[in-house]
Enzyme design. Structure first.
Site, short mmCIF file in Angstrom:
data_model
loop_
_atom_site.label_atom_id
_atom_site.label_comp_id
_atom_site.label_asym_id
_atom_site.label_seq_id
_atom_site.Cartn_x
_atom_site.Cartn_y
_atom_site.Cartn_z
N CYS A 1 0.82 -1.21 0.00
CA CYS A 1 0.00 0.00 0.00
C CYS A 1 0.86 1.27 0.00
O CYS A 1 1.95 1.29 0.56
CB CYS A 1 -0.89 0.03 1.22
SG CYS A 1 -1.96 -1.39 1.37
N TRP B 1 -2.93 -2.74 -1.55
CA TRP B 1 -2.50 -4.13 -1.81
C TRP B 1 -3.31 -4.97 -0.83
O TRP B 1 -3.13 -4.87 0.38
CB TRP B 1 -1.00 -4.23 -1.54
CG TRP B 1 -0.38 -5.53 -1.95
CD1 TRP B 1 -0.03 -5.93 -3.21
CD2 TRP B 1 0.02 -6.60 -1.07
NE1 TRP B 1 0.55 -7.17 -3.16
CE2 TRP B 1 0.59 -7.60 -1.87
CE3 TRP B 1 -0.06 -6.80 0.31
CZ2 TRP B 1 1.08 -8.79 -1.35
CZ3 TRP B 1 0.43 -7.98 0.82
CH2 TRP B 1 1.00 -8.96 0.00
N LYS C 1 14.99 -14.81 -8.50
CA LYS C 1 14.75 -13.84 -9.56
C LYS C 1 13.87 -14.45 -10.64
O LYS C 1 12.91 -13.84 -11.11
CB LYS C 1 16.05 -13.38 -10.22
CG LYS C 1 16.93 -12.40 -9.51
CD LYS C 1 16.41 -11.01 -9.38
CE LYS C 1 15.55 -10.89 -8.15
NZ LYS C 1 16.23 -10.50 -6.92
N GLU D 1 10.20 -15.03 -9.44
CA GLU D 1 9.35 -13.87 -9.16
C GLU D 1 8.97 -13.09 -10.41
O GLU D 1 7.90 -12.49 -10.44
CB GLU D 1 9.94 -12.97 -8.06
CG GLU D 1 11.14 -12.13 -8.42
CD GLU D 1 11.58 -11.24 -7.25
OE1 GLU D 1 12.78 -10.99 -7.16
OE2 GLU D 1 10.75 -10.80 -6.44
N HIS E 1 20.80 -36.37 -3.67
CA HIS E 1 20.02 -36.73 -2.48
C HIS E 1 18.52 -36.48 -2.71
O HIS E 1 17.76 -36.41 -1.75
CB HIS E 1 20.52 -35.95 -1.26
CG HIS E 1 21.94 -36.26 -0.92
ND1 HIS E 1 22.34 -37.49 -0.42
CD2 HIS E 1 23.08 -35.54 -1.09
CE1 HIS E 1 23.65 -37.49 -0.25
NE2 HIS E 1 24.12 -36.33 -0.67
N LYS F 1 6.98 -4.20 -3.65
CA LYS F 1 8.39 -3.82 -3.55
C LYS F 1 8.83 -3.79 -2.09
O LYS F 1 9.90 -4.27 -1.75
CB LYS F 1 8.60 -2.45 -4.20
CG LYS F 1 10.04 -1.97 -4.14
CD LYS F 1 10.96 -2.89 -4.92
CE LYS F 1 12.42 -2.49 -4.80
NZ LYS F 1 13.29 -3.59 -5.24
C1 AGP Z 1 13.68 -9.46 -4.20
O1 AGP Z 1 13.74 -9.55 -5.56
C2 AGP Z 1 12.39 -9.43 -3.57
N1 AGP Z 1 11.41 -8.76 -4.28
C3 AGP Z 1 12.28 -9.56 -2.07
O2 AGP Z 1 12.72 -10.86 -1.77
C4 AGP Z 1 13.02 -8.56 -1.17
O3 AGP Z 1 14.39 -8.74 -1.28
C5 AGP Z 1 12.55 -8.76 0.28
O4 AGP Z 1 11.18 -8.47 0.36
C6 AGP Z 1 13.31 -7.94 1.28
O5 AGP Z 1 13.19 -6.57 1.03
P1 AGP Z 1 14.15 -5.52 1.70
O6 AGP Z 1 15.52 -5.79 1.19
O7 AGP Z 1 13.62 -4.18 1.27
O8 AGP Z 1 14.07 -5.71 3.18
#
Ligand code: AGP
Length: 608
Positions: free
Chosen positions: A2, A75, A486, A489, A505, A603
């Site tokens: 949000c 969100w 990467k 996502e 394993h 983000k």
């Molecule tokens: C990374 O590509 C992600 N979108 C996500 O894992 C991110 O790194 C995570 O939410 C942590 O965010 P921050 O580094 O802002 O704490």
């Protein structure tokens, strides 16, 4: 996640609100809305499901014009993405926007329903709107009603409120979710992220937990959680260097991948001496306190967690200190054994990730020697609450998939490894070698970025694939994990990373001609072991895609190997990150996904 924007001005605020929302789009959201107080003092609320452009279209048909307004991108947490759940929420002449989660929303909803309030949404935020309206009925004073409302809320919030009775005033409060006040000339602003307001100001006050404020065109009045007046200093926003535009690039993610030489150069500037590291950046007592560190705990989420995993290899192998790395969402809820003289490091791009922030707060009572935040956002909560801070200078990262924030974190962590060595008066040669290797990074990354066309060609192989494996060994195992994260996502391909020795394993059962296996094969002491693991894949028909050092003889099948320059082992994990970022980006293009705003993701994850 949000986003909040609010403005009080002497002109129509709707364009400022909309531009603010557009600037917050990168955080991820599913609906948007504004509430603006018209000249005749009645509230106009307009909301739309989908992107901000949908809200703009709706506003063309139903304009909202006035000098006071709040806006929001939502969100979904409580209630599906739908117009009736979008913010602002209204009640008896007031409108409210909210980030965070009100944990006691159910009992409050029951209480307000008994009092006769009718709910039109499933959100926790509408509870706050009605609660505020109810308190305002009990007292004719809006500020007192606002405080009485805040006193009943449990959970996390950044809140903004406007009321028809006070057309000059914008109220806001912060507890657990970020909120800044922007200073303009003859106008004032609020936002959940300073980026939302950079078109109108670069001067911000950062609210502390429990702070609340009233904004007018002349400025703001601030109170702390005890309702005592407080001053919060005005700070200039520091991210002017790397621009917010996409420039010539098709996506922010690609731009941010290509910005890495500059971002790393900026991060290194001012922290390296000729053959040593400058520890004073952490403060005057840093040397002696770093020298007394006997253990290290690193806590982070997602990509930042992967950076911590790489650092463990560096710290344990070069400094010999035990280093434990953990995801913040687990760490914050368990009983932690903290040996004497342990340094806690939190890693975060945004500095507002709810789990990481909660972990830092939890750690404060666990007897750590000190806490250090390595972070990309100067005014963030994490930076303000840690004992020490080390800022990465990646510039604003807009793409949801973290790229330059990760590699600049690694640079900061290698600097820290060197600092820990240096303050112990040991291995001056190793420190000097680390410094020299760090200095070479920008030019080396430029060389790897030039491989983009070859990597883009490889990406075509993923067009009809639904799964992929990533393999690495040693410090390149977390790099494989980051590559898999990467890919999943932004391309929505299911990807898993394994330490290559683990393959037999279990995961080897998955390998056939439909399984791409991406491996990271630098020329290090584990290369021969890795080659054997790749042979196991080849023997089962797996599609090998290998990123290898230019000096290594044929680690993968013909035509599937991309060659990287030979570098000092210590910086190799940073270099091998780049082709994996480019591979994911180009696979996402092949798949036609929304690269910068992948579905379901935000983000900055400011809720638990
Ligand atoms: C990374 O590509 C992600 N979108 C996500 O894992 C991110 O790194 C995570 O939410 C942590 O965010 P921050 O580094 O802002 O704490």
């Amino acid at each position: 996640m949000c986003g909040i924007v609010g403005v009080v001005a002497q002109r129509n605020v709707t364009p400022i609100l909309l531009e603010g929302l557009r600037r917050l789009e990168y955080r991820g959201y599913d609906s948007a809305g504004v509430a603006v107080l018209a000249d005749d003092n009645h509230l106009q609320r307009v909301r739309a499901v989908g992107k901000v452009v949908e809200l703009e279209r709706t506003l063309e048909a139903t304009p909202a014009v006035g000098c006071l307004g709040i806006a929001h991108t939502r969100w979904a947490t409580h209630g599906k993405p739908a117009e009736h759940n979008a913010h602002p929420h209204v009640s008896d002449g007031l409108a409210i926007v909210h980030n965070g989660i009100i944990e006691n929303h159910s009992p409050l909803r029951r209480k307000l329903t008994d009092l006769g309030y009718v709910f039109t949404s499933e959100t926790d935020t509408e509870v706050v709107a009605h609660l505020m309206a109810w308190h305002y009925r009990q007292t004719p004073d809006l500020l007192t009603a606002f405080r009485n409302t805040l006193a009943e809320l449990q959970g996390a919030y950044a809140l903004a409120m406007v009321h028809e009775d006070e057309p000059q005033n914008l109220y806001c409060a912060r507890m657990g979710s970020p909120l800044v006040i922007g200073e303009g000339s003859g106008e004032s602003y609020i936002a959940s992220d300073p980026l939302a307001l950079l078109q109108v100001t670069d001067r911000f006050r950062y609210l502390d937990e429990g702070d609340h404020a009233r904004l007018t065109v002349d400025g703001c009045t601030l109170w702390d959680r005890q309702h005592s007046p407080v001053e919060r200093p005005v700070k200039r926003y520091q991210h002017a260097a790397l621009s917010l535009d996409k420039g010539e690039y098709r996506h922010y993610m690609l731009k941010e991948i290509f910005e890495q030489p500059e971002a790393i150069g900026n991060t290194l500037s001012g922290i390296l001496g000729d053959n040593h590291v400058l520890t004073a950046i952490l403060g005057p007592d840093a040397e002696s306190r770093l020298a007394s560190v006997d253990n290290i705990h690193i806590v982070a989420c997602g990509t930042s967690y992967h950076a911590g995993l790489v650092a463990r290899y560096w710290i344990e192998s070069q400094v010999g200190l035990p280093c434990q790395v953990e995801v913040a969402s687990e760490y914050r809820y368990r009983t932690v054994a903290v040996p004497a003289n342990t340094l806690l490091i939190t890693l975060s791009q945004s500095g507002e990730t709810a789990d990481t922030l909660a972990a830092l707060r939890f750690a404060k009572d666990q007897g750590y020697l000190a806490t250090l935040a390595i972070c990309n956002v100067a005014g963030s909560s994490l930076v303000r609450e840690a004992d020490w801070r080390l800022l990465t200078q990646a510039g604003p990262e807009i793409g949801v998939a973290s790229t330059k924030a990760f590699t600049t974190q690694l640079v900061a962590l290698l600097w820290l490894t060197s600092a820990l060595l240096q303050v112990r008066g040991r291995a001056a040669d190793q420190v000097a070698a680390n410094v020299a290797a760090l200095r070479q990074l920008p030019a080396l990354i430029d060389q790897v970025l030039a491989l983009e066309p070859a990597i883009a060609a490889l990406a075509e192989r993923f067009a009809n694939k639904h799964h992929a494996l990533f393999l690495g060994r040693g410090p390149h195992y977390p790099i494989a994990m980051e590559g898999a994260l990467k890919l999943k996502e932004i391309s929505y391909i299911h990807a898993e990373a394994y330490a290559a020795g683990e393959l037999k394993h279990g995961p080897l059962a998955l390998v056939d001609e439909n399984m791409p296996v991406v491996s990271v094969a630098p020329s290090d002491s584990l290369l021969e072991k890795l080659k054997s693991n790749l042979e196991e894949v080849r023997a089962r028909g797996g599609q090998l895609i290998t990123f290898a050092c230019e000096t290594v003889e044929q680690p993968g099948a013909d035509g599937d190997t991309i060659r990287l320059p030979q570098v000092d082992d210590i910086i190799s994990p940073i270099l091998y990150t780049i082709p994996l970022q480019l591979l994911s980006y180009h696979v996402a293009l092949v798949k036609g996904t929304d690269v910068d705003k992948p579905r379901n993701l935000a983000k900055s994850v400011t809720v638990e």
